[in-house]
Scaffold this active site. Structure first.
Site, PDB file in Angstrom:
ATOM      1  CG  ASN A 234      44.891  85.217 -78.711  1.00 56.77           C
ATOM      2  OD1 ASN A 234      44.651  86.311 -78.050  1.00 56.77           O
ATOM      3  ND2 ASN A 234      45.919  84.778 -78.360  1.00 56.77           N
TER       4      ASN A 234
ATOM      5  CG  PHE B 185      40.081  68.477 -73.049  1.00 58.31           C
ATOM      6  CD1 PHE B 185      39.699  69.696 -72.989  1.00 58.31           C
ATOM      7  CD2 PHE B 185      39.606  67.821 -73.718  1.00 58.31           C
ATOM      8  CE1 PHE B 185      38.173  70.076 -73.010  1.00 58.31           C
ATOM      9  CE2 PHE B 185      37.837  67.934 -72.964  1.00 58.31           C
ATOM     10  CZ  PHE B 185      37.250  68.920 -72.747  1.00 58.31           C
TER      11      PHE B 185
ATOM     12  CG  ASP C  83      39.238  78.565 -78.501  1.00 57.13           C
ATOM     13  OD1 ASP C  83      40.372  77.568 -78.412  1.00 57.13           O
ATOM     14  OD2 ASP C  83      39.235  79.322 -78.209  1.00 57.13           O
TER      15      ASP C  83
ATOM     16  CG  HIS D  45      46.408  79.681 -69.796  1.00 58.32           C
ATOM     17  ND1 HIS D  45      47.049  79.424 -70.029  1.00 58.32           N
ATOM     18  CD2 HIS D  45      44.802  80.294 -71.118  1.00 58.32           C
ATOM     19  CE1 HIS D  45      46.991  79.832 -71.478  1.00 58.32           C
ATOM     20  NE2 HIS D  45      45.819  79.314 -71.898  1.00 58.32           N
TER      21      HIS D  45
END
Length: 446
Positions: free
Chosen positions: A284, A64, A311, A315
């Site tokens: 990833n 977060f 996950d 961005h």
């Protein structure tokens, strides 16, 4: 606090779907029965006829971005997006800025969440090559677990000293959650393609660079170390068919010492989607082949894979729009994870009961979360109402993430989350948020 009565719901819980009513009092499930009458005039009544009532989802892996990376996201903005996706509890990762590798920095995060989180919260403590003393101070009843980056780390969080790793595995009774990719393999692969393409490596080569071999080397080493030391190991976000041989479905989850999860993007996307989605689906570990995706789904159904997570790692769009070597990995998922899994239900790939098992019950079992993950009398009243026949399309007007984009943009989901309750309070209804920051700190029965 208003008490709540949910009438005529199809209650999905513990492998069954039963029609009935659920009464919530003072933030807890008080009564579950075929028919319940309102106890007093101040009871808030919801008619759920035709809808399905699920326990609130527990997401064991989110980023977060607070503190330090708040231009991408904050605990407030992303917990708000989470409740829109039926996620009522989250466990957040330590690779913020500063990193969560001391007790002081851990408690600072808890303080932020106590004031701003819409959902229930806990945090992973981060391991490094030199903070074992701090790791041993962590109270396992009040902290979700320990996170180790065995590849793809930020800052100094790559734990690559074999002696340190063994000492950590031998010294803590915390659940050790790991990111497994072999750095040397990835560096070598990157050098090959950088020499050919410079920084503008085609995104389609991402799963070749962050390869099956890189994943398997690292995850097999982690599993071997866990077996040697007796540590409680949880391997995050499996992405390859080959890694599945490392895990077992021979014993119940509560008795497993080595567990694994799969994430939404590795179940939904494959390498065929890079052409359309580009760096928006750069994660990833990398999204790999359709064969890997199918094997992961099968392992989810046969219980080699124990939980589904997101996950969630947002961005900005500007950051993601860079060339390959400069575009960061990760993407926002908490708002759309449960709708995506419900889409698989519509395609007859998974049952509602199995979705609830993997997203609600099993995270609670795996991390020993107290009184959450089930619709049970005496448990905290985290719940989600779902309409399986209310199509909607993901677009910029209804995306709740601070970053403002989603890899699912343009996707039409058949199912809609209509109501989300956190600790008995209605916090979300049909794309409307209530300013009720009712999240509580998770505790653990250890």
């Amino acid at each position: 606090m208003n008490n709540v009565l949910i009438k005529n719901a199809n209650i999905v819980n513990e492998g069954k779907i039963l029609n009935g009513d659920v009464y919530i009092e003072n933030g807890f499930f008080k009564e579950i029965a075929p028919q319940i009458s309102a106890k007093s005039p101040n009871v808030q009544v919801f008619d759920a006829e035709g809808k399905y009532l699920l326990p609130g989802v527990i997401d064991d892996q989110v980023h977060f971005r607070e503190p330090g990376l708040t231009h991408k996201a904050t605990i407030e903005t992303e917990s708000r997006a989470a409740i829109a996706g039926g996620i009522t509890s989250f466990i957040e990762m330590p690779n913020t800025n500063p990193q969560t590798t001391t007790i002081e920095k851990l408690e600072e995060k808890f303080e932020i969440a106590s004031k701003t989180s819409y959902a229930n919260y806990s945090f992973m403590f981060g391991g490094t090559n030199d903070n074992l003393e701090e790791i041993l101070k962590v109270d396992s009843k009040n902290v979700a677990g320990l996170k180790l980056f065995l590849g793809s780390s930020t800052g100094n969080m790559l734990v690559d000293n074999p002696e340190v790793l063994e000492k950590i595995f031998s010294s803590t009774d915390l659940v050790i959650s790991v990111h497994c990719e072999d750095e040397e393999t990835i560096r070598n692969n990157t050098a090959i393609y950088k020499e050919k393409y410079g920084d503008d490596i085609p995104i389609e080569l991402h799963p070749i660079i962050r390869s099956e071999e890189a994943c398997y080397i690292s995850s097999s080493n982690a599993v071997a170390l866990a077996k040697k030391t007796g540590a409680r190991l949880h391997v995050f976000h499996l992405s390859t068919a080959k890694e599945l041989e490392l895990f077992s479905n021979k014993i119940p989850l509560k008795d497993k010492k080595i567990t694994a999860e799969v994430c939404i993007h590795h179940l939904w996307f494959s390498d065929e989607d890079y052409k359309e989605k580009g760096t928006l689906i750069k994660w990833n570990p990398a999204v790999k082949t359709s064969k890997d995706r199918d094997a992961l789904f099968e392992a989810l159904l046969n219980d080699k894979l124990d939980v589904i997570a997101t996950d969630h790692a947002p961005h900005t769009k500007e950051e993601k729009d860079n060339v390959y070597t400069k575009a960061p990995s990760g993407g926002p998922l908490v708002q759309h994870a449960l709708p995506a899994m419900l889409e698989f239900y519509h395609k007859d790939k998974i049952s509602l009961e199995k979705i609830v098992e993997k997203m609600c019950h099993n995270p609670a079992i795996l991390f020993q979360v107290e009184k959450r993950g089930y619709i049970k009398e005496g448990y905290c009243a985290d719940a989600v109402l779902v309409d399986l026949n209310a199509p909607w399309t993901v677009n910029t007007d209804n995306i709740a993430y601070k970053c403002g984009w989603s890899p699912f943009e343009g996707t039409t989901f058949k199912s809609r989350i209509t109501h989300t309750f956190v600790n008995g309070s209605l916090v979300y209804k049909n794309f409307k948020f209530y300013d009720v920051k009712n999240g509580q700190r998770l505790t653990f029965d250890r």
